[in-house]
Design an enzyme around this catalytic site. Structure first.
Site, PDB file in Angstrom:
ATOM      1  N   HIS A  27      -4.401   6.243  -0.941  1.00 52.78           N
ATOM      2  CA  HIS A  27      -4.849   6.245   0.468  1.00 52.78           C
ATOM      3  C   HIS A  27      -3.666   6.587   1.554  1.00 52.78           C
ATOM      4  O   HIS A  27      -3.986   6.895   2.461  1.00 52.78           O
ATOM      5  CB  HIS A  27      -5.618   5.040   0.863  1.00 52.78           C
ATOM      6  CG  HIS A  27      -6.900   5.146   1.235  1.00 52.78           C
ATOM      7  ND1 HIS A  27      -7.563   6.437   1.516  1.00 52.78           N
ATOM      8  CD2 HIS A  27      -7.707   4.208   2.019  1.00 52.78           C
ATOM      9  CE1 HIS A  27      -8.678   6.046   1.789  1.00 52.78           C
ATOM     10  NE2 HIS A  27      -9.018   5.042   2.350  1.00 52.78           N
ATOM     11  N   ASN A  69     -13.469   7.381   5.418  1.00 52.62           N
ATOM     12  CA  ASN A  69     -13.562   6.247   6.980  1.00 52.62           C
ATOM     13  C   ASN A  69     -12.526   6.343   7.862  1.00 52.62           C
ATOM     14  O   ASN A  69     -12.863   6.424   9.334  1.00 52.62           O
ATOM     15  CB  ASN A  69     -13.574   5.020   6.249  1.00 52.62           C
ATOM     16  CG  ASN A  69     -14.820   4.571   5.428  1.00 52.62           C
ATOM     17  OD1 ASN A  69     -15.896   5.232   5.613  1.00 52.62           O
ATOM     18  ND2 ASN A  69     -14.742   3.661   4.205  1.00 52.62           N
ATOM     19  N   ASP A  73      -5.741  11.985   2.706  1.00 48.94           N
ATOM     20  CA  ASP A  73      -6.188  12.051   1.302  1.00 48.94           C
ATOM     21  C   ASP A  73      -7.648  12.513   1.298  1.00 48.94           C
ATOM     22  O   ASP A  73      -8.557  12.162   2.192  1.00 48.94           O
ATOM     23  CB  ASP A  73      -6.305  10.712   0.552  1.00 48.94           C
ATOM     24  CG  ASP A  73      -7.011   9.593   1.265  1.00 48.94           C
ATOM     25  OD1 ASP A  73      -6.732   9.113   2.248  1.00 48.94           O
ATOM     26  OD2 ASP A  73      -7.919   9.106   0.459  1.00 48.94           O
ATOM     27  N   TYR A  81      -4.936  -0.237   9.947  1.00 46.61           N
ATOM     28  CA  TYR A  81      -5.576   0.070   8.413  1.00 46.61           C
ATOM     29  C   TYR A  81      -6.582   1.254   8.570  1.00 46.61           C
ATOM     30  O   TYR A  81      -7.097   1.727   9.824  1.00 46.61           O
ATOM     31  CB  TYR A  81      -6.343  -1.308   8.000  1.00 46.61           C
ATOM     32  CG  TYR A  81      -5.376  -2.366   7.647  1.00 46.61           C
ATOM     33  CD1 TYR A  81      -4.782  -2.453   6.158  1.00 46.61           C
ATOM     34  CD2 TYR A  81      -5.021  -3.357   8.460  1.00 46.61           C
ATOM     35  CE1 TYR A  81      -3.927  -3.206   5.925  1.00 46.61           C
ATOM     36  CE2 TYR A  81      -4.113  -4.546   8.139  1.00 46.61           C
ATOM     37  CZ  TYR A  81      -3.495  -4.288   6.888  1.00 46.61           C
ATOM     38  OH  TYR A  81      -2.794  -5.341   6.472  1.00 46.61           O
ATOM     39  N   TYR A 112       0.874  -1.171   0.084  1.00 46.78           N
ATOM     40  CA  TYR A 112       0.071   0.112   0.102  1.00 46.78           C
ATOM     41  C   TYR A 112       0.774   1.292  -0.024  1.00 46.78           C
ATOM     42  O   TYR A 112       0.267   2.521  -0.089  1.00 46.78           O
ATOM     43  CB  TYR A 112      -0.888   0.036   1.318  1.00 46.78           C
ATOM     44  CG  TYR A 112      -1.861  -1.054   1.318  1.00 46.78           C
ATOM     45  CD1 TYR A 112      -2.875  -1.182   0.569  1.00 46.78           C
ATOM     46  CD2 TYR A 112      -1.811  -2.132   2.221  1.00 46.78           C
ATOM     47  CE1 TYR A 112      -4.021  -2.240   0.444  1.00 46.78           C
ATOM     48  CE2 TYR A 112      -2.728  -3.062   2.529  1.00 46.78           C
ATOM     49  CZ  TYR A 112      -3.848  -3.192   1.323  1.00 46.78           C
ATOM     50  OH  TYR A 112      -4.620  -4.144   1.369  1.00 46.78           O
ATOM     51  N   ASN A 115      -9.497   2.183   8.052  1.00 50.45           N
ATOM     52  CA  ASN A 115     -10.932   2.533   8.388  1.00 50.45           C
ATOM     53  C   ASN A 115     -11.119   2.370  10.088  1.00 50.45           C
ATOM     54  O   ASN A 115     -12.057   2.536  10.560  1.00 50.45           O
ATOM     55  CB  ASN A 115     -11.898   1.152   7.943  1.00 50.45           C
ATOM     56  CG  ASN A 115     -12.069   1.445   6.432  1.00 50.45           C
ATOM     57  OD1 ASN A 115     -11.624   2.254   5.762  1.00 50.45           O
ATOM     58  ND2 ASN A 115     -12.861   0.247   6.046  1.00 50.45           N
TER      59      ASN A 115
END
Length: 208
Positions: free
Chosen positions: A19, A112, A91, A64, A14, A66
């Site tokens: 993100h 989120n 972001d 993560y 990632y 969320n």
């Protein structure tokens, strides 16, 4: 003490995705401030530094996106930090890639990571540093968009935005978020009194 939290997803897969611009800015700030040691605490990577006389914590939640609040909420409780000492970098799909916005409060706006932080801290009065990543391409889902790397066209815009924001974040720490908003947010162009027929509409200037 200020807490500067960049939002993103842990893991090399990632690292360069849209993100993760929050992580990217925190990493750039760490490099500028000479932070080389990261500790694993409160489900986050934490680095300590100073901006002027102010002690700061650089934070990259490892929960993560969320569940970002699961790291930031307990961290703030442990240090007994006030909400005005929290600066969150994330972001934003609602502004073009490379555009920046600094705000002193606000709703989650569908993000989120911010939703999770709001759920854990219970109040919206903390500073946001938003980095635009633009809207998904036709046929792309939001998930596909935010978990994809930047295009060759947008990548330099993001690098410029991050470089532009380093002194802006330092301004929030040294002075306050109002000063940073005034100095670094894009200025709206003044509308001309009489635009020529068929002329272009006035828009917002884009920083970075």
């Amino acid at each position: 003490m200020k807490i500067i939290a960049g939002l993103g997803n842990p893991g090399s897969e990632y690292a360069k995705t849209k993100h993760n611009v929050g992580f990217m800015l925190v990493d750039a700030l760490a490099e500028k401030l000479g932070v080389t040691e990261w500790k694993d605490r409160f489900d986050a990577k934490i680095g300590e530094a100073r901006i002027g006389t102010e002690k700061i914590l650089l934070v990259k939640p490892q929960t993560y996106m969320n569940e970002s609040g699961q790291a930031i909420g307990p961290l703030m409780n442990f240090y007994k930090s006030a909400l005005e000492d929290l600066i969150v970098v994330h972001d934003d799909m609602d502004i073009p890639a490379g555009t920046i916005r600094i705000r002193k409060k606000g709703s989650a706006g569908g993000h989120n990571g911010i939703k999770s932080i709001l759920a854990h801290v219970g109040d919206e009065h903390f500073a946001r540093v938003r980095i635009g990543i633009g809207r998904p391409l036709p046929g792309w889902t939001v998930v596909n968009h935010v978990l994809a790397p930047f295009t060759a066209e947008d990548e330099p815009k993001i690098r410029e935005a991050i470089a532009y924001l380093l002194p802006a974040v330092e301004c929030i720490v040294r002075d306050d978020v109002d000063m940073a908003m005034n100095q670094y947010n894009p200025k709206k162009q003044k509308k001309k009194k009489a635009a020529p027929a068929g002329g272009e509409k006035e828009g917002e200037a884009v920083n970075a």
